[in-house]
Design a protein around this motif. Structure first.
Motif, PDB file in Angstrom:
ATOM      1  N   LEU A  65     -29.194  35.362  25.657  1.00  0.00           N
ATOM      2  CA  LEU A  65     -29.473  33.943  25.901  1.00  0.00           C
ATOM      3  C   LEU A  65     -29.461  33.628  27.395  1.00  0.00           C
ATOM      4  CD1 LEU A  65     -27.445  32.080  23.142  1.00  0.00           C
ATOM      5  CD2 LEU A  65     -29.907  32.244  23.352  1.00  0.00           C
ATOM      6  N   ILE A  66     -28.485  34.168  28.096  1.00  0.00           N
ATOM      7  CA  ILE A  66     -28.407  33.946  29.546  1.00  0.00           C
ATOM      8  C   ILE A  66     -29.635  34.547  30.234  1.00  0.00           C
ATOM      9  CG2 ILE A  66     -27.076  34.427  31.644  1.00  0.00           C
ATOM     10  CD1 ILE A  66     -25.749  32.403  29.732  1.00  0.00           C
ATOM     11  N   GLY A  67     -30.024  35.752  29.831  1.00  0.00           N
ATOM     12  CA  GLY A  67     -31.194  36.404  30.419  1.00  0.00           C
ATOM     13  C   GLY A  67     -32.472  35.620  30.174  1.00  0.00           C
ATOM     14  N   ILE A  68     -32.665  35.168  28.944  1.00  0.00           N
ATOM     15  CA  ILE A  68     -33.847  34.377  28.610  1.00  0.00           C
ATOM     16  C   ILE A  68     -33.844  33.056  29.377  1.00  0.00           C
ATOM     17  CG2 ILE A  68     -34.977  33.089  26.742  1.00  0.00           C
ATOM     18  CD1 ILE A  68     -34.139  35.416  24.879  1.00  0.00           C
ATOM     19  N   SER A  69     -32.678  32.459  29.524  1.00  0.00           N
ATOM     20  CA  SER A  69     -32.569  31.219  30.292  1.00  0.00           C
ATOM     21  C   SER A  69     -32.954  31.434  31.755  1.00  0.00           C
ATOM     22  CB  SER A  69     -31.146  30.665  30.212  1.00  0.00           C
ATOM     23  OG  SER A  69     -30.817  30.378  28.883  1.00  0.00           O
ATOM     24  N   LEU A  70     -32.542  32.543  32.318  1.00  0.00           N
ATOM     25  CA  LEU A  70     -32.918  32.850  33.703  1.00  0.00           C
ATOM     26  C   LEU A  70     -34.421  33.087  33.844  1.00  0.00           C
ATOM     27  CD1 LEU A  70     -29.941  35.128  34.772  1.00  0.00           C
ATOM     28  CD2 LEU A  70     -30.422  32.791  35.529  1.00  0.00           C
ATOM     29  N   ILE A  71     -35.006  33.734  32.846  1.00  0.00           N
ATOM     30  CA  ILE A  71     -36.455  33.951  32.866  1.00  0.00           C
ATOM     31  C   ILE A  71     -37.194  32.613  32.768  1.00  0.00           C
ATOM     32  CG2 ILE A  71     -38.397  34.913  31.541  1.00  0.00           C
ATOM     33  CD1 ILE A  71     -36.498  37.297  30.883  1.00  0.00           C
ATOM     34  N   ILE A  72     -36.725  31.745  31.882  1.00  0.00           N
ATOM     35  CA  ILE A  72     -37.332  30.415  31.752  1.00  0.00           C
ATOM     36  C   ILE A  72     -37.198  29.639  33.059  1.00  0.00           C
ATOM     37  CG2 ILE A  72     -37.062  28.162  30.625  1.00  0.00           C
ATOM     38  CD1 ILE A  72     -36.380  29.742  28.049  1.00  0.00           C
ATOM     39  N   ALA A  73     -36.017  29.678  33.659  1.00  0.00           N
ATOM     40  CA  ALA A  73     -35.793  28.969  34.921  1.00  0.00           C
ATOM     41  C   ALA A  73     -36.696  29.525  36.024  1.00  0.00           C
ATOM     42  CB  ALA A  73     -34.327  29.078  35.324  1.00  0.00           C
ATOM     43  N   SER A  74     -36.820  30.830  36.093  1.00  0.00           N
ATOM     44  CA  SER A  74     -37.688  31.446  37.104  1.00  0.00           C
ATOM     45  C   SER A  74     -39.148  31.063  36.880  1.00  0.00           C
ATOM     46  CB  SER A  74     -37.553  32.970  37.059  1.00  0.00           C
ATOM     47  OG  SER A  74     -36.241  33.355  37.316  1.00  0.00           O
ATOM     48  N   THR A  75     -39.576  31.072  35.633  1.00  0.00           N
ATOM     49  CA  THR A  75     -40.957  30.730  35.308  1.00  0.00           C
ATOM     50  C   THR A  75     -41.260  29.274  35.665  1.00  0.00           C
ATOM     51  OG1 THR A  75     -40.928  32.349  33.516  1.00  0.00           O
ATOM     52  CG2 THR A  75     -42.685  30.696  33.473  1.00  0.00           C
ATOM     53  N   LEU A  76     -40.367  28.378  35.271  1.00  0.00           N
ATOM     54  CA  LEU A  76     -40.582  26.966  35.598  1.00  0.00           C
ATOM     55  C   LEU A  76     -40.546  26.717  37.101  1.00  0.00           C
ATOM     56  CD1 LEU A  76     -38.652  25.051  32.806  1.00  0.00           C
ATOM     57  CD2 LEU A  76     -41.101  25.233  33.136  1.00  0.00           C
ATOM     58  N   THR A  77     -39.692  27.431  37.807  1.00  0.00           N
ATOM     59  CA  THR A  77     -39.637  27.303  39.264  1.00  0.00           C
ATOM     60  C   THR A  77     -40.945  27.779  39.895  1.00  0.00           C
ATOM     61  OG1 THR A  77     -37.243  27.651  39.213  1.00  0.00           O
ATOM     62  CG2 THR A  77     -38.339  27.931  41.333  1.00  0.00           C
ATOM     63  N   TYR A  78     -41.458  28.889  39.407  1.00  0.00           N
ATOM     64  CA  TYR A  78     -42.727  29.407  39.919  1.00  0.00           C
ATOM     65  C   TYR A  78     -43.869  28.426  39.653  1.00  0.00           C
ATOM     66  CZ  TYR A  78     -46.745  32.438  40.596  1.00  0.00           C
ATOM     67  OH  TYR A  78     -47.935  32.954  41.023  1.00  0.00           O
ATOM     68  N   ILE A  79     -43.923  27.895  38.437  1.00  0.00           N
ATOM     69  CA  ILE A  79     -44.968  26.928  38.088  1.00  0.00           C
ATOM     70  C   ILE A  79     -44.867  25.691  38.967  1.00  0.00           C
ATOM     71  CG2 ILE A  79     -45.755  25.352  36.273  1.00  0.00           C
ATOM     72  CD1 ILE A  79     -44.993  27.581  34.248  1.00  0.00           C
ATOM     73  N   GLU A  80     -43.650  25.212  39.158  1.00  0.00           N
ATOM     74  CA  GLU A  80     -43.437  24.028  40.011  1.00  0.00           C
ATOM     75  C   GLU A  80     -43.851  24.318  41.456  1.00  0.00           C
ATOM     76  OE1 GLU A  80     -42.219  20.030  40.352  1.00  0.00           O
ATOM     77  OE2 GLU A  80     -42.343  21.261  38.554  1.00  0.00           O
ATOM     78  N   ILE A  87     -40.649  22.278  46.414  1.00  0.00           N
ATOM     79  CA  ILE A  87     -39.860  22.101  45.202  1.00  0.00           C
ATOM     80  C   ILE A  87     -38.725  21.112  45.452  1.00  0.00           C
ATOM     81  CG2 ILE A  87     -38.374  23.260  43.534  1.00  0.00           C
ATOM     82  CD1 ILE A  87     -39.906  25.833  44.157  1.00  0.00           C
ATOM     83  N   GLU A  88     -38.628  20.129  44.567  1.00  0.00           N
ATOM     84  CA  GLU A  88     -37.480  19.228  44.575  1.00  0.00           C
ATOM     85  C   GLU A  88     -36.484  19.780  43.556  1.00  0.00           C
ATOM     86  OE1 GLU A  88     -38.247  15.030  44.423  1.00  0.00           O
ATOM     87  OE2 GLU A  88     -40.290  15.378  45.148  1.00  0.00           O
ATOM     88  N   ILE A  89     -35.324  20.157  44.051  1.00  0.00           N
ATOM     89  CA  ILE A  89     -34.359  20.892  43.241  1.00  0.00           C
ATOM     90  C   ILE A  89     -33.825  20.090  42.057  1.00  0.00           C
ATOM     91  CG2 ILE A  89     -32.111  22.047  43.288  1.00  0.00           C
ATOM     92  CD1 ILE A  89     -34.295  23.594  44.706  1.00  0.00           C
ATOM     93  N   LYS A  90     -33.392  18.877  42.287  1.00  0.00           N
ATOM     94  CA  LYS A  90     -32.753  18.100  41.222  1.00  0.00           C
ATOM     95  C   LYS A  90     -33.685  17.848  40.031  1.00  0.00           C
ATOM     96  CE  LYS A  90     -29.747  14.138  40.535  1.00  0.00           C
ATOM     97  NZ  LYS A  90     -29.108  12.987  41.156  1.00  0.00           N
ATOM     98  N   PRO A  91     -34.924  17.378  40.245  1.00  0.00           N
ATOM     99  CA  PRO A  91     -35.821  17.215  39.086  1.00  0.00           C
ATOM    100  C   PRO A  91     -36.160  18.540  38.396  1.00  0.00           C
ATOM    101  CG  PRO A  91     -36.644  15.980  40.967  1.00  0.00           C
ATOM    102  CD  PRO A  91     -35.505  16.817  41.455  1.00  0.00           C
ATOM    103  N   LEU A  92     -36.275  19.606  39.178  1.00  0.00           N
ATOM    104  CA  LEU A  92     -36.559  20.918  38.593  1.00  0.00           C
ATOM    105  C   LEU A  92     -35.405  21.374  37.702  1.00  0.00           C
ATOM    106  CD1 LEU A  92     -38.263  23.491  38.323  1.00  0.00           C
ATOM    107  CD2 LEU A  92     -37.090  24.344  40.369  1.00  0.00           C
ATOM    108  N   LEU A  93     -34.189  21.251  38.199  1.00  0.00           N
ATOM    109  CA  LEU A  93     -33.034  21.640  37.392  1.00  0.00           C
ATOM    110  C   LEU A  93     -32.914  20.790  36.131  1.00  0.00           C
ATOM    111  CD1 LEU A  93     -30.326  22.290  40.129  1.00  0.00           C
ATOM    112  CD2 LEU A  93     -31.581  23.974  38.778  1.00  0.00           C
ATOM    113  N   ARG A  94     -33.250  19.520  36.251  1.00  0.00           N
ATOM    114  CA  ARG A  94     -33.220  18.638  35.081  1.00  0.00           C
ATOM    115  C   ARG A  94     -34.244  19.099  34.047  1.00  0.00           C
ATOM    116  NH1 ARG A  94     -33.971  13.715  37.315  1.00  0.00           N
ATOM    117  NH2 ARG A  94     -31.766  13.585  37.775  1.00  0.00           N
TER     118      ARG A  94
END
Length: 125
Positions: A65-80, A87-94
């Motif tokens: 779960l942690i690994g998949i979450s990191l992959i999702i976070a990396s993917t969304l960061t790349y897309i953003e 990149i605005e950090i707070k909206p991205l993390l939200r």
């Protein structure tokens, strides 16, 4: 105290509704209260999904779960980054946290459904 923590891990829905009601009372804003309740529950859902999966399938998936979450976070960061260039950090993390909330809720519900079906089938046969 440990029974209380166990109850909250087994039933994150309780945490969601209690935190929603309290934050709605304090903030007087439904949308903001819902978001806050979702944010609080997401952390707990990591443990709940892992625990429920272990109970139903006898496999520990916490690190997965942690690994998949990191992959999702990396993917969304790349897309953003590709979309906005800055990149605005707070909206991205939200966005990441709320997406994880939705995914973990769906997974949690599916695991419970599978567990109930397996339990019923076991006692029918």
């Amino acid at each position: 105290m440990s029974k209380m923590i166990t109850l909250l891990i087994l039933f994150p829905v309780i945490v969601f509704f209690v935190s929603f009601i309290i934050s709605k009372y304090l903030l007087q804003k439904r949308k903001k209260s819902f978001g806050l309740a979702a944010d609080l529950t997401t952390f707990l859902l990591f443990f709940s999904v892992s625990n429920a999966f272990y109970v139903v399938f006898s496999k520990n998936i916490f690190l997965l779960l942690i690994g998949i979450s990191l992959i999702i976070a990396s993917t969304l960061t790349y897309i953003e980054w590709k979309k906005e260039k800055e990149i605005e950090i707070k909206p991205l993390l939200r966005k990441i946290w709320r997406l994880l909330f939705l995914l973990l809720c769906v997974i949690y519900a599916l695991i419970w459904l599978i567990g109930v079906i397996r339990y019923v089938l076991y006692y029918i046969s």
